[in-house]
Design an enzyme around this catalytic site. Structure first.
Site, PDB file in Angstrom:
ATOM      1  N   CYS A 193       0.835  -1.209   0.000  1.00  4.40           N
ATOM      2  CA  CYS A 193       0.000   0.000   0.000  1.00  4.40           C
ATOM      3  C   CYS A 193       0.869   1.259   0.000  1.00  4.40           C
ATOM      4  CB  CYS A 193      -0.959  -0.019   1.188  1.00  4.40           C
ATOM      5  SG  CYS A 193      -0.232  -0.589   2.741  1.00  4.40           S
TER       6      CYS A 193
HETATM    7  N1  NAP Z   1      -4.282  -4.392   5.276  1.00  7.38           N
HETATM    8  C1  NAP Z   1      -3.754  -3.683   4.279  1.00  7.38           C
HETATM    9  O1  NAP Z   1      -3.946  -2.471   4.196  1.00  7.38           O
HETATM   10  C2  NAP Z   1      -2.885  -4.348   3.250  1.00  7.38           C
HETATM   11  C3  NAP Z   1      -2.412  -3.575   2.188  1.00  7.38           C
HETATM   12  C4  NAP Z   1      -1.601  -4.167   1.223  1.00  7.38           C
HETATM   13  C5  NAP Z   1      -1.261  -5.499   1.340  1.00  7.38           C
HETATM   14  N2  NAP Z   1      -1.710  -6.228   2.382  1.00  7.38           N
HETATM   15  C6  NAP Z   1      -1.307  -7.633   2.444  1.00  7.38           C
HETATM   16  O2  NAP Z   1      -2.458  -8.435   2.220  1.00  7.38           O
HETATM   17  C7  NAP Z   1      -2.336  -9.644   2.986  1.00  7.38           C
HETATM   18  C8  NAP Z   1      -3.551  -9.726   3.912  1.00  7.38           C
HETATM   19  O3  NAP Z   1      -3.550  -8.580   4.758  1.00  7.38           O
HETATM   20  P1  NAP Z   1      -4.690  -8.287   5.813  1.00  7.38           P
HETATM   21  O4  NAP Z   1      -4.500  -6.898   6.251  1.00  7.38           O
HETATM   22  O5  NAP Z   1      -6.027  -8.720   5.283  1.00  7.38           O
HETATM   23  O6  NAP Z   1      -4.233  -9.262   6.995  1.00  7.38           O
HETATM   24  P2  NAP Z   1      -5.131  -9.998   8.086  1.00  7.38           P
HETATM   25  O7  NAP Z   1      -6.339  -9.176   8.394  1.00  7.38           O
HETATM   26  O8  NAP Z   1      -4.217 -10.379   9.207  1.00  7.38           O
HETATM   27  O9  NAP Z   1      -5.612 -11.283   7.316  1.00  7.38           O
HETATM   28  C9  NAP Z   1      -4.737 -12.323   6.931  1.00  7.38           C
HETATM   29  C10 NAP Z   1      -5.591 -13.543   6.769  1.00  7.38           C
HETATM   30  O10 NAP Z   1      -4.767 -14.658   6.401  1.00  7.38           O
HETATM   31  C11 NAP Z   1      -5.036 -15.714   7.296  1.00  7.38           C
HETATM   32  N3  NAP Z   1      -3.909 -16.619   7.446  1.00  7.38           N
HETATM   33  C12 NAP Z   1      -2.846 -16.480   8.264  1.00  7.38           C
HETATM   34  N4  NAP Z   1      -2.033 -17.563   8.142  1.00  7.38           N
HETATM   35  C13 NAP Z   1      -2.614 -18.376   7.239  1.00  7.38           C
HETATM   36  C14 NAP Z   1      -2.289 -19.643   6.721  1.00  7.38           C
HETATM   37  N5  NAP Z   1      -1.166 -20.289   7.100  1.00  7.38           N
HETATM   38  N6  NAP Z   1      -3.111 -20.207   5.794  1.00  7.38           N
HETATM   39  C15 NAP Z   1      -4.230 -19.557   5.401  1.00  7.38           C
HETATM   40  N7  NAP Z   1      -4.613 -18.375   5.876  1.00  7.38           N
HETATM   41  C16 NAP Z   1      -3.811 -17.781   6.786  1.00  7.38           C
HETATM   42  C17 NAP Z   1      -5.355 -15.004   8.582  1.00  7.38           C
HETATM   43  O11 NAP Z   1      -5.936 -15.872   9.532  1.00  7.38           O
HETATM   44  P3  NAP Z   1      -5.559 -15.633  11.095  1.00  7.38           P
HETATM   45  O12 NAP Z   1      -6.304 -14.383  11.486  1.00  7.38           O
HETATM   46  O13 NAP Z   1      -6.051 -16.871  11.776  1.00  7.38           O
HETATM   47  O14 NAP Z   1      -4.058 -15.475  11.191  1.00  7.38           O
HETATM   48  C18 NAP Z   1      -6.291 -13.918   8.072  1.00  7.38           C
HETATM   49  O15 NAP Z   1      -7.567 -14.417   7.794  1.00  7.38           O
HETATM   50  C19 NAP Z   1      -1.004  -9.554   3.757  1.00  7.38           C
HETATM   51  O16 NAP Z   1       0.002 -10.197   3.030  1.00  7.38           O
HETATM   52  C20 NAP Z   1      -0.757  -8.052   3.798  1.00  7.38           C
HETATM   53  O17 NAP Z   1       0.614  -7.751   3.931  1.00  7.38           O
HETATM   54  C21 NAP Z   1      -2.540  -5.684   3.335  1.00  7.38           C
END
Ligand code: NAP
Length: 343
Positions: free
Chosen positions: A155
Site C-alpha cells: 500500500c
Molecule cells: N491491510 C492492508 O492495508 C494491506 C495492504 C496491502 C497489502 N496487504 C497484504 O495483504 C495480505 C492480507 O492482509 P490483511 O491486512 O487482510 O491481513 P489480516 O487481516 O491479518 O488477514 C490475513 C488472513 O490470512 C489468514 N492466514 C494467516 N495464516 C494463514 C495460513 N497459514 N493459511 C491460510 N490463511 C492464513 C489469517 O488468519 P488468522 O487471522 O487466523 O491469522 C487472516 O484471515 C497480507 O500479506 C498483507 O501484507 C494488506
C-alpha cells in the site's frame, strides 16, 4: 481466458481485512464469481460469522486450505490474502495445479532474493520469484496481462510510487534525498490484535514507527529505479494514525533546477496519468484520505515551497492499496477493461 463466462476466483485468507474488501468487490463484479474461501485451521466457518455484514449475500464458508481443495473448485484465479512467508509456501503447489495467482504479500515483490532475505526471511520459491510480475497496472499493464503470478504491490509503495515516478522520469527532481512522510490507518496492520493496536493505546494517538527500517523502503526504491532507469534513494518515514483506513504521503524532493515550478510538476503528472482511470491529479485541492475512502482512486497533487518540490498522494490502503488493485490486475489478466467492477 476463464474456463467459463465468468472468472472463477478463490480467496485464501478471505477472513482478513483486505480479503473482506475483495469479497465485497467480487460480489459486484459483472464478470467474476467467488467460488471458494480458504484459511487456516484457526479461522474456519461461514463468512458472515467473521463479518455479519455479509449475511444473506455470501453463503460460502471459509474452509481449511489445501492446494487440492482449491484446485477442486475449478478456479481460474487464486488471490492469496495471507501474510508473507505463508504465501510463498502455497504458491508452488497452486501453480503446479495450473492456477493463476495474485499474491498480496511481499513474497514476490522484491525481484532480488537477497534483498528479500535482508528484509524478510529466507526465500523458498526462487523459481516463482523469477517469473512474478509486479502488479502496478499504471506501469506494468502489458506484463500483467499474460502473467501467471502477479505480486500485488504494497500500500505505501503504491501511494509513494504513483506520485514520484512521473516527476523523476521527467527529470524534475533529484533521485536522491527524497523524504516520504506517510501515515496509515490501523487496518494497514491487518486483523490480528496486538498491544500496539489496542484501543487505549491507539485512540487519540498518532505516532511514528519503523524509523529507517520499514520493509516497504526497498520496494519503493526498486520500483522507482525500474520505472525511471535512475538509481533512486528515499527516506521513508511511516506513521500510525488512529483512523480505520486510509493512507497519505507528503513527499519532499529537491528540484533539479531553480526553474522547476509546481505547475511544471502538475503538468507532468497530468500527462503521465491522462489515460490512467484510477489516478486523479488534483489542482486547487490537496489529497485527503476522505476523498478516496472506499474507492480504487489514488489522488495526487504537487506544490513547491522553500525551494522544494512537494508531492501529496492519498489512497485507501484496503482498496487501491490491496483489494481494488488486485481486482484491477485480475481484469487485465483476463482481458477485461481494467475498470470493470471498480470505481
Ligand atoms: N491491510 C492492508 O492495508 C494491506 C495492504 C496491502 C497489502 N496487504 C497484504 O495483504 C495480505 C492480507 O492482509 P490483511 O491486512 O487482510 O491481513 P489480516 O487481516 O491479518 O488477514 C490475513 C488472513 O490470512 C489468514 N492466514 C494467516 N495464516 C494463514 C495460513 N497459514 N493459511 C491460510 N490463511 C492464513 C489469517 O488468519 P488468522 O487471522 O487466523 O491469522 C487472516 O484471515 C497480507 O500479506 C498483507 O501484507 C494488506
Amino acid at each position: 481466458m476463464p474456463k467459463s463466462s465468468r472468472i472463477r476466483v478463490v480467496l485464501v485468507g478471505g477472513s482478513g481485512y483486505a480479503g473482506f474488501e475483495a469479497i465485497r468487490w467480487l460480489l459486484r463484479h459483472p464478470n467474476a464469481e467467488l467460488v471458494g474461501v480458504f484459511g487456516p485451521a484457526s479461522e474456519l466457518g461461514p463468512m458472515d460469522g467473521f463479518y455479519p455484514l455479509l449475511s444473506k449475500t455470501v453463503a460460502l464458508a471459509q474452509e481449511l486450505f489445501t492446494p487440492d481443495k482449491v484446485a477442486a473448485t475449478q478456479a481460474d484465479l487464486v488471490m492469496l490474502c495471507v501474510p508473507h512467508k505463508v504465501a510463498m509456501s502455497y504458491v508452488p503447489a497452486l501453480r503446479q495445479a495450473g492456477l493463476r495467482v495474485i499474491d498480496w504479500s511481499a513474497d514476490y515483490r522484491l525481484a532480488d532474493a537477497r534483498v528479500y532475505e535482508k528484509w524478510y526471511c529466507p526465500h523458498t520459491d526462487p523459481a516463482g520469484l523469477a517469473e512474478a510480475v509486479y502488479g502496478l497496472p499504471e506501469y506494468f499493464a502489458e506484463q500483467i496481462k499474460s502473467a501467471t503470478l502477479v505480486a500485488n504491490p504494497g500500500c505505501y509503495p503504491t501511494c509513494a510510487v504513483l506520485a514520484l515516478a512521473p516527476v523523476l522520469r521527467a527529470g524534475l527532481i533529484q533521485p536522491e534525498g527524497i523524504v516520504i512522510n506517510a501515515i496509515t490507518g490501523m487496518s494497514g496492520a491487518g486483523r490480528s490484535a496486538s498491544l500496539r493496536d489496542h484501543y487505549p493505546e491507539r485512540n487519540e494517538n498518532f505516532e511514528p514507527y519503523g524509523v529507517g527500517n520499514h520493509r516497504h523502503s526497498p520496494e519503493i526504491e526498486q520500483t522507482l529505479t525500474k520505472i525511471t532507469g535512475k538509481q533512486v534513494s528515499v527516506l521513508f518515514q511511516p506513521h500510525l494514525c488512529p483512523m480505520d483506513r486510509g493512507m497519505l504521503c507528503s513527499i519532499y524532493a529537491e528540484p533539479t533546477g531553480k526553474g522547476v515550478t509546481a505547475a511544471d510538476v502538475t503538468t507532468t503528472l497530468q500527462a503521465a496519468y491522462a489515460k490512467a482511470p484510477f489516478v486523479r491529479v488534483r489542482t486547487g485541492l490537496l489529497p485527503a484520505t476522505k476523498h478516496v475512502a472506499g474507492t480504487n482512486f489514488c489522488d495526487i497533487a504537487a506544490e513547491a515551497a522553500k525551494g522544494k518540490v512537494i508531492l501529496f498522494s492519498a489512497l485507501d490502503n484496503l482498496i487501491k492499496g490491496a483489494s481494488g488493485q488486485a481486482i484491477q490486475n485480475m481484469n487485465l489478466m483476463f482481458g477485461l477493461d481494467e475498470t470493470t467492477g471498480l470505481y
